[in-house]
Design an enzyme around this catalytic site. Structure first.
Site, PDB file in Angstrom:
ATOM      1  N   LYS A   1     -76.250  -4.207  -2.423  1.00 53.11           N
ATOM      2  CA  LYS A   1     -75.042  -4.834  -2.980  1.00 53.11           C
ATOM      3  C   LYS A   1     -75.455  -5.823  -4.065  1.00 53.11           C
ATOM      4  O   LYS A   1     -76.392  -6.596  -3.880  1.00 53.11           O
ATOM      5  CB  LYS A   1     -74.265  -5.529  -1.867  1.00 53.11           C
ATOM      6  CG  LYS A   1     -72.928  -6.123  -2.314  1.00 53.11           C
ATOM      7  CD  LYS A   1     -72.160  -6.717  -1.125  1.00 53.11           C
ATOM      8  CE  LYS A   1     -70.832  -7.309  -1.551  1.00 53.11           C
ATOM      9  NZ  LYS A   1     -70.051  -7.839  -0.408  1.00 53.11           N
TER      10      LYS A   1
ATOM     11  N   SER B   1     -65.123  -6.665   0.062  1.00 55.94           N
ATOM     12  CA  SER B   1     -65.719  -6.603  -1.255  1.00 55.94           C
ATOM     13  C   SER B   1     -66.853  -5.573  -1.387  1.00 55.94           C
ATOM     14  O   SER B   1     -67.248  -5.221  -2.501  1.00 55.94           O
ATOM     15  CB  SER B   1     -66.290  -7.985  -1.626  1.00 55.94           C
ATOM     16  OG  SER B   1     -67.333  -8.353  -0.732  1.00 55.94           O
TER      17      SER B   1
ATOM     18  N   SER C   1     -65.611  -8.187   4.730  1.00 59.21           N
ATOM     19  CA  SER C   1     -66.054  -7.373   3.595  1.00 59.21           C
ATOM     20  C   SER C   1     -67.116  -6.332   3.905  1.00 59.21           C
ATOM     21  O   SER C   1     -67.512  -5.572   3.024  1.00 59.21           O
ATOM     22  CB  SER C   1     -66.551  -8.282   2.464  1.00 59.21           C
ATOM     23  OG  SER C   1     -65.481  -8.972   1.877  1.00 59.21           O
TER      24      SER C   1
END
Length: 494
Positions: free
Chosen positions: A79, A160, A184
């Site tokens: 990420k 997210s 998330s």
């Protein structure tokens, strides 16, 4: 024959060790898959050279007869919130575009030390603020899933960590890192039919992770199944003296001790989570989950978490307040972008830089956070929210006196179409209604895919555990996984 890219973390690791295929073959297969999936926009940066270097190291060690590292031969996605030395790290924001750290985050360094390779930096909501991956400066991530019935509307992969969830579901990576502030990891996992676990707050170091809300942010793994999550988590956690909130505890052997036998366990069902307006399909799946844990040997008890209804408003005071403080450093002087025009004074440069560097959702949360921390409002909002957060944590403590784990839905809906909720921030924030309470209390929680809705889209069930009981959470997740038999995958259109 099964394609290499259809294999998960454990199968790839074991296959390389057994000589079934080489680490180079694994890396090559995933690199090709990533290169052909631009339509998903899951990656901000691709790093095939990193994956190939790790593969070469694994193959050379095997040829020398050396014991392989725990993740040797396994390429993963990272990420783009984790600082990666020499590789652009942006938090999906224009503010950090072009930033190449001269250091490595603790979590990513642990994964590289374990032998993993990096296929690239995954897209996300800007500064991890969002539930649909629509706030990224680098464009929306598109879910690999589509609704049935010929509806081709592009769907949100959750947020997210939407780049992570989309890449795993589309078989571009076998596993990836995520971060979870209010859901998330768990919500995108539920939207895309994969597994993901947020460990106890403090298990994973936050050092080198771009900060959103420091008392809530926690890294965790996302993968196709529970066992793969356990393997990745073991190689992500551990004490870090550079993080003052890091827990100085030994790393458990979660994979070795993984068991779906729930005999002797009590699973709590919080009555407050049966919210008005929750789709019937999700409530039916929850009831099915209850039947599954009973079948695994657990006793089911009803529990009460009376302050649940205050969790979302509490979160959306505390998280923006911490964000406004954390993001104050991006001012055009100390970090990030600088918008400087002739004749500007310092104040104008600050304003121009932050207006250009931050997207609308980030600006909205900074404004909310600055407001609730301002003189005259601090006690009315932030102090009160902090008190309610304590009450929410106490609710969980009380519930865990009569049960070992909690079972709930992960999200109040399946994946929605891009643009469907982005115009209404409150509708978007409601996506976190089931995941936020565990985040406020710092508890381990996991989403496991458990079924499909009438449109053929994945739905997840969430397991919440006591502090530091990741083993219990993983075990209950495995019990559900074994009984759900979830094998659905998106049909390739990209």
């Amino acid at each position: 024959m099964t394609e290499i890219t259809d294999l998960g973390v454990a199968a790839l690791r074991d296959g390389v060790r057994a000589g079934t295929f080489s680490a180079r073959e694994v890396a090559d297969a995933f690199i090709v898959k990533v290169s052909k999936a631009k339509a998903l926009n899951a990656f901000i940066v691709e790093t095939p050279e990193h994956a190939l270097a790790a593969a070469a190291a694994a193959d050379e060690a095997l040829a020398r007869g050396e014991a392989l590292k725990p993740l040797a031969g396994v390429p993963i996605g990272m990420k783009d919130l984790f600082a990666t030395k020499g590789v652009q790290t942006t938090a999906a924001s224009h503010m950090l575009e072009g930033f190449k750290p001269v250091y490595e985050s603790t979590v990513s360094q642990k994964l590289w030390d374990a032998g993993a390779g990096m296929l690239g930096k995954l897209n996300l909501d800007q500064f991890a603020m969002g539930s649909s991956n629509e706030t990224s400066y680098f464009g929306n991530v598109i879910s690999p899933w589509r609704r049935g019935g010929g509806d081709n509307a592009p769907l949100a992969p959750g947020g997210s960590s939407g780049g992570s969830s989309a890449a795993i579901s589309a078989r571009l990576v076998p596993g990836a890192t995520g971060t979870d502030t209010g859901g998330s990891i768990r919500q995108p996992a539920a939207f895309t039919g994969i597994s993901g676990i947020k460990p106890t707050y403090g298990r994973c170091s936050r050092w080198g992770v771009v900060a959103f809300a420091s008392s809530l942010d926690q890294a965790g793994p996302m993968a196709r199944d529970v066992k793969d999550c356990a393997i990745l988590l073991e190689n992500m956690v551990g004490f870090d003296p550079k993080d003052s909130t890091s827990l100085n505890l030994p790393v458990p052997k979660w994979e070795e001790l993984l068991s779906g036998d729930l005999k002797g366990k009590k699973i709590g069902i919080p009555k407050e989570y049966r919210l008005d307006g929750t789709p019937e399909e999700i409530l039916k799946l929850w009831d099915q989950g209850i039947a599954w844990v009973k079948d695994a040997g657990a006793e089911v008890v009803e529990v009460s978490l009376p302050h649940t209804k205050y969790a979302l408003p509490t979160y959306y005071i505390i998280a923006p307040a911490e964000a406004s403080s954390n993001l104050a450093r991006y001012d055009g002087v100390r970090y990030g972008l600088r918008e400087l025009a002739d004749g500007q004074n310092l104040q104008e440069m600050y304003a121009a830089t932050r207006a250009a560097g931050f997207g609308p959702e980030v600006q909205r949360r900074i404004l909310i956070g600055t407001y609730v921390l301002s003189a005259g409002f601090y006690d009315a909002y932030f102090t009160q929210a902090s008190k309610v957060r304590t009450l929410i944590a106490q609710d969980f403590e009380n519930a865990f006196t009569v049960c070992d784990l909690l079972l709930t839905p992960t999200a109040p809906s399946s994946a929605f179409a891009l643009g469907e909720k982005s115009a209404d921030p409150l509708a978007m924030y409601l996506n976190d209604v089931f995941t936020v309470p565990a985040s406020l209390a710092g508890l381990p929680a996991m989403s496991v895919p458990a079924g499909l809705d009438s449109a053929g889209l994945p739905l997840g069930l969430q397991i919440i555990g006591k502090p530091l009981d990741e083993q219990g959470v993983l075990g209950a997740g495995l019990a559900i996984e074994q009984r759900a038999g979830f094998t659905a995958r998106p049909e390739q259109w990209w």
